[in-house]
Each structure stands twice: as structure tokens, then as C-alpha cells.
Write a protein that holds these residues in place. Structure first.
Motif, short mmCIF file in Angstrom:
data_model
loop_
_atom_site.label_atom_id
_atom_site.label_comp_id
_atom_site.label_asym_id
_atom_site.label_seq_id
_atom_site.Cartn_x
_atom_site.Cartn_y
_atom_site.Cartn_z
N GLU A 130 0.30 -1.08 -0.43
CA GLU A 130 0.04 0.23 -0.26
C GLU A 130 0.90 1.19 0.12
O GLU A 130 2.17 1.35 0.90
CB GLU A 130 -1.32 -0.09 1.19
CG GLU A 130 -2.14 -1.49 0.83
CD GLU A 130 -2.47 -0.75 2.97
OE1 GLU A 130 -3.01 -0.33 3.26
OE2 GLU A 130 -3.24 -2.54 2.57
N GLY A 131 0.80 2.43 -1.34
CA GLY A 131 1.10 3.34 -1.18
C GLY A 131 2.58 3.08 -1.75
O GLY A 131 3.12 4.56 -2.28
N ILE A 132 3.03 2.00 -2.37
CA ILE A 132 4.65 1.79 -2.98
C ILE A 132 4.44 1.63 -4.46
O ILE A 132 3.76 1.13 -5.02
CB ILE A 132 4.95 0.55 -2.32
CG1 ILE A 132 4.80 0.68 -1.03
CG2 ILE A 132 6.18 0.39 -2.92
CD1 ILE A 132 5.49 -0.86 -0.10
N PRO A 133 4.70 2.47 -5.31
CA PRO A 133 5.19 3.15 -5.86
C PRO A 133 5.46 1.54 -6.63
O PRO A 133 6.04 0.33 -7.02
CB PRO A 133 5.71 3.93 -7.12
CG PRO A 133 6.47 4.49 -5.90
CD PRO A 133 6.22 3.51 -4.49
N THR A 134 4.93 0.94 -7.86
CA THR A 134 5.02 -0.65 -8.93
C THR A 134 5.57 -0.19 -9.99
O THR A 134 5.56 -1.00 -10.39
CB THR A 134 3.85 -0.63 -8.69
OG1 THR A 134 2.74 0.07 -9.67
CG2 THR A 134 2.61 -0.92 -7.04
N THR A 139 15.16 1.56 -2.17
CA THR A 139 15.34 0.60 -1.80
C THR A 139 15.88 1.74 -0.29
O THR A 139 15.78 2.57 -0.19
CB THR A 139 17.41 0.52 -1.96
OG1 THR A 139 17.01 -0.02 -2.81
CG2 THR A 139 17.69 -0.16 -0.91
N VAL A 140 14.95 0.96 0.74
CA VAL A 140 15.57 1.54 2.18
C VAL A 140 16.82 1.38 2.64
O VAL A 140 16.72 0.38 3.14
CB VAL A 140 14.25 1.64 2.40
CG1 VAL A 140 13.60 2.46 4.39
CG2 VAL A 140 12.79 2.32 1.87
N TRP A 155 19.74 -3.05 4.44
CA TRP A 155 18.82 -2.74 2.99
C TRP A 155 17.32 -3.36 2.61
O TRP A 155 17.68 -4.56 2.87
CB TRP A 155 19.55 -2.80 1.67
CG TRP A 155 19.93 -2.03 1.99
CD1 TRP A 155 21.10 -0.10 1.30
CD2 TRP A 155 21.44 -2.07 2.82
NE1 TRP A 155 21.91 0.77 1.89
CE2 TRP A 155 22.38 -0.27 2.52
CE3 TRP A 155 22.58 -2.75 3.29
CZ2 TRP A 155 24.03 -0.07 3.15
CZ3 TRP A 155 24.04 -2.21 4.11
CH2 TRP A 155 24.30 -1.55 3.94
N LEU A 156 17.11 -2.77 1.72
CA LEU A 156 15.04 -3.50 2.63
C LEU A 156 14.83 -2.56 0.66
O LEU A 156 14.66 -1.43 0.62
CB LEU A 156 14.19 -3.25 3.77
CG LEU A 156 12.93 -3.57 2.82
CD1 LEU A 156 13.44 -5.33 2.86
CD2 LEU A 156 11.97 -3.77 3.76
#
Length: 161
Positions: A130-134, A139-140, A155-156
Motif C-alpha cells: 500500500e502506497g508503494i509505487p509499482t 531501496t530503504v 537495506w530493504l
């Protein structure tokens, strides 16, 4: 469950203890509840359990009607899941966790209890789309303070939604 000797009491709490109080059993149910379904995933979420003990506990849980085990549709190995009884067990485990947070006299932040690898495993599996661009990947970086430098950065990677 299994061949363990029970308490020999006609008491629902005694029966629950016969099922739940073997070492690692509640944590295996936790892992299955949060989406681990393959043996390797269970090992990642329970890094300190031996392979032999994990296999034994999975068999006991299957015999007890808490876990299902089916051959994987592709590849090798099995797929594990919770039965209706296993899913109904999770609120009990959550209550145990709330009790421990409120009443445990032991310091839950002792160094031996802090495992950044396990924390990242849990963050990864709880991340939602949810809310993540596809349309792109990103990377976070997580930087944990107070842990050895070799375990302080993770890193994710988010991709394909």
C-alpha cells in the motif's frame, strides 16, 4: 501431542500447556501466522532452533492438528500452514506477549535479546504494498545504533509492488 507425558488432569489449562509449553512451539506458530510457509523461512525467523528440533516440533504440531504439511507444488520440500485451530491459537500468543511486556521483570532489551537480523526479517515480511509505487524500484536503508557495525546497516529493496 507426540509421545510426551501429559499432566493427567481434566483441565483445559493443563491441556493447553501440553500443546503449547514445549520449547519453540509458540514461536513456530508465530512464524506460520506471519506468513512463513517453507522450512527455510521458518529457520530464518527462528535462527537459534536446530534443524532436528524444528522438524520434530512441526511433526508434533501436525499430529496435534495445529499445522498442515503438504508437498510443495514446485521444487522440493513441503509447505506448512496453520489449521483453523492453529489460527485460533494466535490471539492466545498475542496475549502472552502483552503480559510479558507489562509484567516481565527481565530486561527485554538485554544485548543477547537484540537481534537486528531477526528484526529486519520481521520488518520485511510486514511491509505492505500500500502506497508503494509499482512502476519503479527503490531501496530503504535501516541503520541501527548500539549494535556491532557489521550488523548495523540493512537495506530493504522494494520492487514490482
Amino acid at each position: 501431542m507426540g509421545t510426551r507425558q501429559g499432566y493427567g488432569q481434566f483441565c483445559p489449562i493443563a491441556r493447553a500447556c501440553e500443546v503449547l509449553t514445549t520449547r519453540w512451539t509458540p514461536l513456530i506458530v508465530r512464524e506460520l501466522h506471519f506468513g512463513s510457509s517453507r522450512y527455510a523461512d521458518l529457520r530464518r525467523g527462528l535462527p537459534r532452533i536446530s534443524s532436528a528440533l524444528l522438524s520434530q516440533r512441526l511433526k508434533e504440531l501436525e499430529q496435534g492438528g495445529i499445522v498442515t504439511c503438504t508437498p510443495a507444488a514446485t521444487g522440493t520440500g513441503n509447505v506448512y500452514g496453520l489449521t483453523e485451530a492453529g489460527r485460533a491459537l494466535f490471539p492466545v500468543l498475542e496475549s502472552m506477549g502483552r503480559w510479558a511486556q507489562a509484567h516481565s521483570r527481565d530486561d527485554m532489551t538485554k544485548d543477547e535479546n537484540l537481534d537486528p537480523d531477526l528484526l529486519m526479517w520481521n520488518i520485511r515480511r510486514r511491509a505492505t504494498h500500500e502506497g508503494i509505487p509499482t512502476d519503479r524500484q527503490f531501496t530503504v536503508c535501516f541503520h541501527f545504533l548500539g549494535v556491532p557495525a557489521r550488523k548495523s546497516r540493512f537495506w530493504l529493496l522494494f520492487r514490482d509492488g
